[in-house]
Write an enzyme that holds these catalytic residues in place. Sequence first.
Site, PDB file in Angstrom:
ATOM      1  N   CYS A   1       3.320  -0.894  22.368  1.00  0.00           N
ATOM      2  CA  CYS A   1       2.768  -1.002  23.717  1.00  0.00           C
ATOM      3  C   CYS A   1       1.321  -1.453  23.656  1.00  0.00           C
ATOM      4  CB  CYS A   1       2.848   0.338  24.433  1.00  0.00           C
ATOM      5  SG  CYS A   1       4.524   0.803  24.876  1.00  0.00           S
TER       6      CYS A   1
ATOM      7  N   HIS B   1       6.625   6.112   0.064  1.00  0.00           N
ATOM      8  CA  HIS B   1       7.190   7.052   1.035  1.00  0.00           C
ATOM      9  C   HIS B   1       8.466   6.540   1.692  1.00  0.00           C
ATOM     10  CE1 HIS B   1       5.839   5.327   5.030  1.00  0.00           C
ATOM     11  NE2 HIS B   1       5.089   4.625   4.203  1.00  0.00           N
TER      12      HIS B   1
ATOM     13  N   THR C   1     -10.293   4.566  -8.179  1.00  0.00           N
ATOM     14  CA  THR C   1      -9.738   5.611  -9.041  1.00  0.00           C
ATOM     15  C   THR C   1      -8.267   5.826  -8.731  1.00  0.00           C
ATOM     16  OG1 THR C   1     -11.883   6.720  -9.150  1.00  0.00           O
ATOM     17  CG2 THR C   1      -9.951   8.015  -9.757  1.00  0.00           C
TER      18      THR C   1
ATOM     19  N   ASN D   1      12.508  -4.844   8.632  1.00  0.00           N
ATOM     20  CA  ASN D   1      12.309  -3.430   8.941  1.00  0.00           C
ATOM     21  C   ASN D   1      12.932  -3.004  10.268  1.00  0.00           C
ATOM     22  OD1 ASN D   1       9.960  -5.182   9.737  1.00  0.00           O
ATOM     23  ND2 ASN D   1       9.482  -3.369  10.960  1.00  0.00           N
TER      24      ASN D   1
ATOM     25  N   GLY E   1       2.262  -0.296   1.440  1.00  0.00           N
ATOM     26  CA  GLY E   1       2.747  -1.639   1.726  1.00  0.00           C
ATOM     27  C   GLY E   1       1.736  -2.537   2.397  1.00  0.00           C
ATOM     28  N   THR E   2       0.979  -1.995   3.342  1.00  0.00           N
ATOM     29  CA  THR E   2       0.007  -2.822   4.058  1.00  0.00           C
ATOM     30  C   THR E   2      -1.058  -3.375   3.126  1.00  0.00           C
ATOM     31  OG1 THR E   2       0.356  -1.667   6.149  1.00  0.00           O
ATOM     32  CG2 THR E   2      -1.741  -2.813   5.881  1.00  0.00           C
TER      33      THR E   2
ATOM     34  N   GLN F   1      11.060  -2.298   2.749  1.00  0.00           N
ATOM     35  CA  GLN F   1      12.311  -1.714   3.222  1.00  0.00           C
ATOM     36  C   GLN F   1      13.436  -1.855   2.207  1.00  0.00           C
ATOM     37  OE1 GLN F   1      12.932   0.090   5.953  1.00  0.00           O
ATOM     38  NE2 GLN F   1      10.814  -0.061   6.639  1.00  0.00           N
TER      39      GLN F   1
END
Length: 411
Positions: free
Chosen positions: A338, A209, A245, A159, A72-73, A187
């Site tokens: 954080c 995933h 590839t 998300n 996704g990124t 999502q």
Amino acid sequence: MTNSAVYLDHAATTDLNPAALSAMTEQFAHTGNPSSLHGAGRRANRVIDEARTKIAGVAAAHPTEVIFTSGGTESDNLALKGLFWNRTEKNPEARSILVAGIEHHAVLDTVAWLETHENATLLWMPVDADGVLDLQAAEELIEANHERIALGTLMWANNEVGTIEPISAFVALAAKYQIPVHSDAVQAFGTVPTDFAASGLATMAISAHKVGGPVGIGGLLVRRDIVLMPVQHGGGHERKLRSGTLNAASAAGFAAAATAVQANLDAESKRLSELRDYAVQRIAQSIPEAVLNGPRDALNEGKRLPGNLHFTFPECEGDSLLFLLDMFGIASSTGSACTAGVPQPSHVLVAMGRDARSARSVQRFTLGHTSMREDVDKLLEALPEAYQRAKKAGMAADESSIHTAGTGFTR
């Protein structure tokens, strides 16, 4: 299976679907570069083509519109940068990007990079208290700035709080001025219907995933009339948009998982929404001060992801509650990150109008294809005590104390 006795973080990643494992195992036994011209290469290329066709079928897209990526990124980066550069090359004045504050950091950090390094201007679209895009405000932004807008971006489903956005309505507003729209559907894909063709989107990001496929492969759906400026260069793979590839085994696993979830989409949505609503009702009874964030969607009308529960638990750090639940064998997440050891509020809740302090006191529970009633019951059994202990520990940042950890979302 996961290490935790109860895994309630399926939005981060979910268990590998048996069909995906089988498809990948079969391909691991073969050798062949899909770009090679010999028999082994042609065989691998057929696997890629078959996977592309299956994924396109699930997404209601044409096979040529499926561009394989690492997840996704990368898909968000390729879409946003590629659209922006292509548009500004044609019109240097079109440097504005429509974006909402609820987006995943894969989108937010990418547009921030474009703002810093490519002189982009960000036009922030507001959302309501449930995280739903304010269409009237978006329309006003478009009307006032359409001549200099390069693109818009709106995630299909959030998300953190699970809100499903009005994609088609937003795309229709932008289409009046031929403004392309990207959607992070990571999502949503495989969880709710995501009809790429009907949506009118220029591009749409998906990931394997999240639907029971392998980590490390995703896709970017790129409408056939859309031209993107490539982010990486090399052998000219994937319509010359994403050189590298191709991984035939992972593509086969992705396709098998997507096909499996699509075949059971309606029934699974009903099952998970019923589990979700059962949990919402019981949490309200045992912890009356807990606040459900995002749309209630009690009738499962498509306002919220069916397996998403996101609560504010007042006067405790989300990370403290996460670690206590983990001690009880329950895996959840906070949606916060954080920085330098200091708890930070959920940027999604801040965009929804919550104050920064309460936006730190959150917990996300997400259900998936392995989730059962007994998993929810174990959460319900452990949650009141975990909350009371986390509440007793207090708000770490209020005391300027060091609070380590933080949870991120795997893309």
